[in-house]
Design a protein around this motif. Structure first.
Motif, PDB file in Angstrom:
ATOM      1  N   GLU A  55     -45.726 -17.572   3.158  1.00 42.38           N
ATOM      2  CA  GLU A  55     -44.947 -17.045   2.020  1.00 42.38           C
ATOM      3  C   GLU A  55     -43.652 -17.834   1.846  1.00 42.38           C
ATOM      4  N   LYS A  56     -42.992 -18.118   2.950  1.00 45.91           N
ATOM      5  CA  LYS A  56     -41.729 -18.857   2.904  1.00 45.91           C
ATOM      6  C   LYS A  56     -41.946 -20.255   2.332  1.00 45.91           C
ATOM      7  N   ILE A  57     -43.046 -20.884   2.707  1.00 45.26           N
ATOM      8  CA  ILE A  57     -43.320 -22.241   2.210  1.00 45.26           C
ATOM      9  C   ILE A  57     -43.647 -22.199   0.716  1.00 45.26           C
ATOM     10  N   ARG A  58     -44.522 -21.292   0.318  1.00 48.38           N
ATOM     11  CA  ARG A  58     -44.911 -21.205  -1.091  1.00 48.38           C
ATOM     12  C   ARG A  58     -43.698 -21.010  -1.991  1.00 48.38           C
ATOM     13  N   ALA A  59     -42.723 -20.239  -1.525  1.00 48.98           N
ATOM     14  CA  ALA A  59     -41.543 -19.943  -2.345  1.00 48.98           C
ATOM     15  C   ALA A  59     -40.705 -21.179  -2.609  1.00 48.98           C
ATOM     16  N   ARG A  60     -40.911 -22.238  -1.856  1.00 49.56           N
ATOM     17  CA  ARG A  60     -40.104 -23.454  -1.993  1.00 49.56           C
ATOM     18  C   ARG A  60     -40.716 -24.473  -2.956  1.00 49.56           C
TER      19      ARG A  60
END
Length: 549
Positions: A317-322
């Protein structure tokens, strides 16, 4: 074309015919080698160090590529043997770059007058055990022959770079460099068309650093990687004073944690917490800007598939948000392995670079590299024109540094040949059939991968030093582990490894990045405290299980 240099500067110098006899010969003048030299000197032994580089530092001599930086905090990425050294060295930031690391090692070498026993620009080519003399006969690239009672390898786990066997290396008319042999004068990348092959820890550091200065950056990715955002404050006098005040507690703490950091793992089992509590804890660990979510979080991450999947999805989730482009995000989010089952690096803007217009991603699982051409890289989808190709393609971890040397033990047995069939060590410290050979960062010790390297390496140096001291005092001339002892340690290692998700994941941790390399988890995964206790038990029992003569 500029080829990847195979050896260090100075290897082309004329050979000389010299011979020497020493008590101990150490291969490598990095973190381990310098401390080992200092320690054996304290015993009054005649010690030599040989290193292929032209200065001290080991990994941090070679790692001078753009963005090279530690991902262990500076307050634990250091020596603990001297209070004076702790007092007089000022760390500038939480995670130091290669220039600060190199400066630290030069300071240590100068402060303790270590250089006078180090031969630089010299590579050890072979080492042969002479049973009649009970010494190692070592030959170097400069033509020197050294007879040594004890031979100690301080090569580091990541010292043998891998160059992938793509066709056409020699045809490329631009610049081709491996990150592990980066030219010390640097490489001019400004305004160039650059390709980077590899998205492991090193590739991530290079990519995030050079993206703003190059005309175009093409990233060739085989395996998507998890990474944690780094928070890297600089230190002033107040911060350094506070750090020094905590040093006594830090020195004690690093020996008690699973991977040699100074923070204990979360004490509550993951699923004993409510979903809200689990999420809050993960957010707290993530916000630390360190590897804490991996090495001091929920340790079930390494053994429990359900825990692994939940934490992995949190990181995804953290990666996708970037990443703005969902299709691109899908390629950059790991889907074939869980968080922490492969090496987790820190990053500083890595995922954001893919939002730049001058950065593109080539998924090698969809469009593999066919060959390197005169003007770039040809994939199955066509040719990409490049001025510079950077290989961030990793290492023959754990074993490559040792098998690069022609090491011959009892009866002429070859370590290189034996390890092609099965890699064997006893606690990563000695190998049956190779008397008086001591290894560090070797397979089946935590130092091979699952430990803050300085912590575990200092422990290994201390064990080796105490062992040699025992042999000298007892008048012993020969020591090696019994075959049964080695088999017992490997069985113990394999039993623990089989309980983890790490051993089931293809990575350099298991040798999967090297074609034909025997598959086995390379690093002991029982944790540093358990490993230290096992090493101490050997000493308490008078080195039972080892053959002393």
């Amino acid at each position: 074309m500029s080829a990847v240099p195979a050896t260090a500067p100075g290897h082309g110098s004329p050979a000389v015919n010299r011979s020497a006899t020493v008590d101990a010969l150490i291969i490598g003048a990095g973190f381990t080698g310098l401390y080992q030299l200092w320690s054996l000197r304290k015993l009054g032994l005649n010690v030599r160090v040989v290193d292929a580089a032209s200065d001290v530092g080991g990994t941090w001599y070679w790692n001078c590529y753009p963005g090279a930086r530690t991902d262990s905090p500076s307050h634990i990425y250091q020596y603990w043997f001297s209070d004076e050294l702790l007092a007089d060295w000022d760390w500038k930031q939480r995670y130091v770059d290669h220039t600060e690391s190199s400066a630290y090692f030069r300071h240590v070498a100068d402060r303790f007058d270590l250089r006078r026993d180090i031969t630089f620009n010299s590579r050890v080519d072979s080492a042969r055990w002479d049973e009649s003399a009970r010494r190692w006969q070592v030959t170097t690239s400069t033509g020197e022959t050294i007879a040594a009672r004890f031979l100690i390898t301080a090569l580091g786990p990541l010292s043998a770079p891998v160059v992938p066997p793509f066709k056409g290396h020699d045809r490329f008319k631009g610049r081709l460099v491996h990150t592990a042999r980066w030219p010390r004068e640097g490489v001019d990348l400004k305004g160039k068309r650059v390709g980077v092959i590899g998205t492991g820890a090193t590739g991530i550091q290079v990519i995030q650093t050079i993206a703003p200065e190059v005309a175009s950056l093409t990233v060739f990715q085989r395996t998507a990687n998890y990474a944690v955002p780094m928070i890297n404050p600089t230190y002033g006098e107040a911060e350094r004073a506070a750090m020094r005040a905590r040093y006594p507690q830090t020195r004690e703490a690093i020996w008690t944690t699973f991977v040699g950091f100074d923070e204990a793992a979360e004490s509550s089992p993951y699923f004993s917490l409510t979903p809200e509590q689990r999420r809050a804890t993960l957010e707290r660990l993530w916000a630390d800007g360190s590897l804490r979510i991996w090495v001091a979080g929920f340790m079930e991450l390494l053994t429990d598939a359900a825990v692994s999947e939940e934490i992995s999805e949190f990181v995804r989730e953290k990666i996708r948000a970037r990443i703005r482009d969902p299709k691109l995000a899908a390629k950059l989010v790991p889907a074939d392995h869980g968080f922490g089952t492969r090496r987790v690096p820190l990053e500083n803007g890595y995922f954001d670079v893919y939002n730049r217009d001058n950065v593109s991603l080539v998924d090698l699982r969809e469009t593999p590299i066919v060959e390197i051409t005169e003007t770039g890289i040809r994939t199955s989808a066509g040719e990409i024109a490049l001025d510079v190709i950077i290989l961030a393609t990793g290492f023959d971890a754990g074993t490559g540094g040792l098998t690069a040397i022609d090491i011959r033990g009892t009866g002429g047995r070859s370590l290189r040949s034996e390890w092609k069939g099965e890699v064997r060590t006893t606690m990563g410290l000695q190998i049956h059939g190779y008397p008086n050979l001591f290894t560090t960062s070797a397979p089946y010790a935590p130092a091979a991968a699952f430990c803050n390297a300085p912590t575990c390496l200092q422990h290994q140096v201390q064990w080796i030093t105490e062992c040699i001291e025992h042999l000298v005092k007892e008048g012993r001339t020969r020591m090696e582990p019994a075959a049964e002892t080695e088999a017992s340690w490997l069985a113990h290692h394999d039993e623990l490894a089989a309980q983890t998700l790490v051993a089931k994941t293809r990575s350099w941790y298991t040798g999967a990045n090297i074609e034909g390399k025997p598959s086995r988890l390379l690093s002991y995964i029982g944790g540093l405290p358990a490993y230290r206790e096992a090493c101490s038990e050997v000493q308490r029992k008078g080195y039972a299980g080892f053959e002393l003569a």
